[in-house]
Scaffold this motif. Structure first.
Motif, PDB file in Angstrom:
ATOM      1  N   TRP A   1      53.945 107.886  16.803  1.00 34.01           N
ATOM      2  CA  TRP A   1      54.391 109.390  16.603  1.00 34.01           C
ATOM      3  C   TRP A   1      55.732 109.792  16.254  1.00 34.01           C
ATOM      4  CZ3 TRP A   1      50.160 111.521  15.156  1.00 34.01           C
ATOM      5  CH2 TRP A   1      48.876 110.970  15.487  1.00 34.01           C
ATOM      6  N   GLN A   2      56.418 108.642  15.868  1.00 33.52           N
ATOM      7  CA  GLN A   2      57.946 108.814  15.666  1.00 33.52           C
ATOM      8  C   GLN A   2      58.086 109.128  14.134  1.00 33.52           C
ATOM      9  OE1 GLN A   2      60.317 106.190  17.602  1.00 33.52           O
ATOM     10  NE2 GLN A   2      61.909 106.042  15.992  1.00 33.52           N
ATOM     11  N   MET A   3      58.818 109.866  13.518  1.00 33.21           N
ATOM     12  CA  MET A   3      59.167 110.047  12.046  1.00 33.21           C
ATOM     13  C   MET A   3      59.578 108.823  11.506  1.00 33.21           C
ATOM     14  SD  MET A   3      58.285 113.123  11.330  1.00 33.21           S
ATOM     15  CE  MET A   3      57.804 114.534  12.268  1.00 33.21           C
ATOM     16  N   GLY A   4      59.017 108.457  10.541  1.00 30.93           N
ATOM     17  CA  GLY A   4      59.541 107.314   9.833  1.00 30.93           C
ATOM     18  C   GLY A   4      61.017 107.148   9.466  1.00 30.93           C
ATOM     19  N   GLY A   5      61.618 107.970   9.176  1.00 32.57           N
ATOM     20  CA  GLY A   5      63.198 108.141   8.821  1.00 32.57           C
ATOM     21  C   GLY A   5      63.880 107.684   9.899  1.00 32.57           C
ATOM     22  N   THR A   6      63.319 108.007  11.324  1.00 35.00           N
ATOM     23  CA  THR A   6      64.263 107.684  12.370  1.00 35.00           C
ATOM     24  C   THR A   6      64.101 106.058  12.976  1.00 35.00           C
ATOM     25  OG1 THR A   6      62.687 108.192  13.833  1.00 35.00           O
ATOM     26  CG2 THR A   6      63.840 110.045  13.198  1.00 35.00           C
ATOM     27  N   LEU A   7      63.218 105.317  12.112  1.00 32.30           N
ATOM     28  CA  LEU A   7      63.044 103.814  12.336  1.00 32.30           C
ATOM     29  C   LEU A   7      64.285 103.027  11.890  1.00 32.30           C
ATOM     30  CD1 LEU A   7      59.238 103.291  11.315  1.00 32.30           C
ATOM     31  CD2 LEU A   7      60.128 103.886  13.655  1.00 32.30           C
ATOM     32  N   SER A   8      64.404 102.148  12.460  1.00 31.40           N
ATOM     33  CA  SER A   8      65.418 100.987  12.153  1.00 31.40           C
ATOM     34  C   SER A   8      64.750 100.365  10.875  1.00 31.40           C
ATOM     35  CB  SER A   8      65.691  99.858  13.242  1.00 31.40           C
ATOM     36  OG  SER A   8      64.346  98.864  13.348  1.00 31.40           O
ATOM     37  N   GLY A   9      65.929  99.472  10.104  1.00 30.69           N
ATOM     38  CA  GLY A   9      65.478  99.041   8.858  1.00 30.69           C
ATOM     39  C   GLY A   9      64.470  98.051   8.957  1.00 30.69           C
ATOM     40  N   GLY A  10      64.573  97.381  10.051  1.00 25.63           N
ATOM     41  CA  GLY A  10      63.467  96.225  10.223  1.00 25.63           C
ATOM     42  C   GLY A  10      61.953  97.021  10.569  1.00 25.63           C
ATOM     43  N   GLU A  11      62.052  97.933  11.301  1.00 28.23           N
ATOM     44  CA  GLU A  11      60.879  98.927  11.436  1.00 28.23           C
ATOM     45  C   GLU A  11      60.370  99.538  10.382  1.00 28.23           C
ATOM     46  OE1 GLU A  11      62.170  99.868  16.219  1.00 28.23           O
ATOM     47  OE2 GLU A  11      62.386 101.324  14.723  1.00 28.23           O
ATOM     48  N   GLN A  12      61.050  99.951   9.502  1.00 33.31           N
ATOM     49  CA  GLN A  12      60.554 100.678   8.200  1.00 33.31           C
ATOM     50  C   GLN A  12      59.859  99.725   7.461  1.00 33.31           C
ATOM     51  OE1 GLN A  12      63.456 103.230   6.137  1.00 33.31           O
ATOM     52  NE2 GLN A  12      64.101 104.048   8.032  1.00 33.31           N
ATOM     53  N   GLN A  13      60.472  98.260   7.514  1.00 33.05           N
ATOM     54  CA  GLN A  13      60.023  97.382   6.570  1.00 33.05           C
ATOM     55  C   GLN A  13      58.403  96.994   7.439  1.00 33.05           C
ATOM     56  OE1 GLN A  13      61.085  95.496   3.795  1.00 33.05           O
ATOM     57  NE2 GLN A  13      59.017  95.353   3.599  1.00 33.05           N
ATOM     58  N   MET A  14      58.464  96.611   8.668  1.00 31.40           N
ATOM     59  CA  MET A  14      56.995  96.508   9.171  1.00 31.40           C
ATOM     60  C   MET A  14      55.960  97.770   8.813  1.00 31.40           C
ATOM     61  SD  MET A  14      58.337  95.739  12.960  1.00 31.40           S
ATOM     62  CE  MET A  14      59.657  94.598  13.436  1.00 31.40           C
ATOM     63  N   LEU A  15      56.575  98.972   8.737  1.00 27.63           N
ATOM     64  CA  LEU A  15      55.831 100.102   8.321  1.00 27.63           C
ATOM     65  C   LEU A  15      55.282  99.967   6.943  1.00 27.63           C
ATOM     66  CD1 LEU A  15      54.354 102.689   9.083  1.00 27.63           C
ATOM     67  CD2 LEU A  15      56.706 103.953   8.552  1.00 27.63           C
ATOM     68  N   ALA A  16      56.221  99.669   5.899  1.00 27.15           N
ATOM     69  CA  ALA A  16      55.749  99.345   4.666  1.00 27.15           C
ATOM     70  C   ALA A  16      54.903  98.288   4.280  1.00 27.15           C
ATOM     71  CB  ALA A  16      57.234  99.089   3.919  1.00 27.15           C
ATOM     72  N   VAL A  17      55.013  97.350   5.166  1.00 22.78           N
ATOM     73  CA  VAL A  17      53.905  96.391   4.934  1.00 22.78           C
ATOM     74  C   VAL A  17      52.563  96.664   5.600  1.00 22.78           C
ATOM     75  CG1 VAL A  17      53.220  93.982   5.840  1.00 22.78           C
ATOM     76  CG2 VAL A  17      55.717  94.399   5.252  1.00 22.78           C
ATOM     77  N   GLY A  18      52.556  97.494   6.822  1.00 26.87           N
ATOM     78  CA  GLY A  18      51.456  97.986   7.536  1.00 26.87           C
ATOM     79  C   GLY A  18      50.680  99.186   6.727  1.00 26.87           C
ATOM     80  N   ARG A  19      51.628 100.081   5.900  1.00 24.71           N
ATOM     81  CA  ARG A  19      51.093 100.933   4.868  1.00 24.71           C
ATOM     82  C   ARG A  19      50.310 100.218   3.735  1.00 24.71           C
ATOM     83  NH1 ARG A  19      55.328 104.269   1.991  1.00 24.71           N
ATOM     84  NH2 ARG A  19      55.795 102.414   1.337  1.00 24.71           N
ATOM     85  N   ALA A  20      50.708  99.298   3.284  1.00 24.71           N
ATOM     86  CA  ALA A  20      50.232  98.359   2.493  1.00 24.71           C
ATOM     87  C   ALA A  20      48.616  97.693   2.895  1.00 24.71           C
ATOM     88  CB  ALA A  20      51.000  97.303   1.542  1.00 24.71           C
ATOM     89  N   LEU A  21      48.880  97.368   4.026  1.00 25.34           N
ATOM     90  CA  LEU A  21      47.594  96.592   4.575  1.00 25.34           C
ATOM     91  C   LEU A  21      46.391  97.660   4.695  1.00 25.34           C
ATOM     92  CD1 LEU A  21      49.259  94.211   7.375  1.00 25.34           C
ATOM     93  CD2 LEU A  21      48.092  93.527   5.202  1.00 25.34           C
ATOM     94  N   MET A  22      46.661  98.863   4.875  1.00 19.42           N
ATOM     95  CA  MET A  22      45.661  99.816   4.933  1.00 19.42           C
ATOM     96  C   MET A  22      44.819 100.058   3.860  1.00 19.42           C
ATOM     97  SD  MET A  22      45.856 101.019   8.069  1.00 19.42           S
ATOM     98  CE  MET A  22      44.892 102.368   8.000  1.00 19.42           C
ATOM     99  N   SER A  23      45.322  99.702   2.578  1.00 18.95           N
ATOM    100  CA  SER A  23      44.437  99.485   1.413  1.00 18.95           C
ATOM    101  C   SER A  23      43.337  98.532   1.471  1.00 18.95           C
ATOM    102  CB  SER A  23      45.255  99.456   0.313  1.00 18.95           C
ATOM    103  OG  SER A  23      45.736  98.444   0.039  1.00 18.95           O
ATOM    104  N   ARG A  24      43.440  97.727   2.470  1.00 15.44           N
ATOM    105  CA  ARG A  24      42.501  96.331   2.675  1.00 15.44           C
ATOM    106  C   ARG A  24      42.689  95.420   1.170  1.00 15.44           C
ATOM    107  NH1 ARG A  24      36.899  98.274   5.116  1.00 15.44           N
ATOM    108  NH2 ARG A  24      37.279  98.682   7.112  1.00 15.44           N
ATOM    109  N   PRO A  25      44.072  95.126   1.171  1.00 16.84           N
ATOM    110  CA  PRO A  25      44.112  94.339  -0.212  1.00 16.84           C
ATOM    111  C   PRO A  25      43.712  93.013  -0.200  1.00 16.84           C
ATOM    112  CG  PRO A  25      46.043  94.138   1.059  1.00 16.84           C
ATOM    113  CD  PRO A  25      45.093  95.096   1.753  1.00 16.84           C
TER     114      PRO A  25
END
Length: 232
Positions: A127-151
């Protein structure tokens, strides 16, 4: 699984990709390495439908997808983790993940939990805002977001950019784990050493052309690659 034939792309008035041909086998990790401006990112943008090729064919699972819309390409099972992460800073981690599944109509709980299992740090910051994450955490989030489309195929553009070495190692561990779970990876990466250590197949791009092809292990010991990209 993914076949690119004689692809040419004009980008910003420049012929950025000059007739490249390569393949991405199913369940493999394939990397494109090369200097800035070689045409790597433009290649991914063409595959994902963000730019239209001037020439050539892109086939996915035997179907021509050249020139189709990004939405149509995501529906078919190809997703892109963009350079610079491009998360939504004013949305929570969980909301960012749900946006990755915007084309789906089914329940998302199992897949959100799958992403959180891959990235426990994201579960802690759900429930933390994406913009407050560290760079590494934001990269994790970008990968996780892509996985949500079941590629079936995940394309990744510079996932280690701007990250500390210890974080980079963690990102590459996750790339290997995602691949073990059956997802094919097409990777662009400035860290050529890590990319070639990880990849089954490597392609070297120079000024819009593919100049070398081989297994990741073979390219790691290639003298020209060592001199140009590995600092040896």
């Amino acid at each position: 699984m993914l076949k690119i034939t004689d692809l040419k792309v004009n980008y910003g008035g420049i012929e950025a990709v000059k007739g490249i041909t390569f393949e991405v086998p199913e369940k493999s990790i394939v990397t494109l390495i090369g200097a800035n401006g070689a045409g790597k990112s433009t290649t991914l943008r063409a595959i994902s439908g963000l730019v239209k090729p001037g020439q050539g064919n892109i086939e996915f699972l035997g179907e021509e997808i050249t020139g189709k819309t990004p939405e149509a390409i995501v529906k078919r099972g190809i997703t892109l983790v963009p350079e610079g992460r491009k998360i939504f800073p004013d949305l929570t981690v969980c909301e960012n993940l749900k946006i990755g599944a915007y084309l789906r109509k089914d329940k998302l709980d199992d897949d959100i939990n799958w992403v959180y299992d891959l990235f426990p740090r994201l579960r802690e910051r759900s429930w933390q805002m994406g913009g407050t994450l560290s760079g590494g955490e934001q990269q994790m989030l970008a990968v996780g977001r892509a996985l949500m489309s079941r590629p079936k195929v995940m394309m990744m553009d510079e996932p280690s950019l701007g990250l500390a070495p210890i974080v980079v190692r963690g990102i590459f561990d996750i790339i290997r784990e995602i691949n073990k779970q059956g997802i094919t990876i097409l990777l662009i990466e400035q860290n050529a050493n890590m990319a070639l250590q990880t990849a089954d197949i490597g392609y070297v791009m120079e000024t819009g052309r593919i100049t070398l092809t081989g297994s990741g292990k073979d390219l790691l010991v290639n003298d020209a690659v060592k001199a140009a990209y590995l600092g040896a």
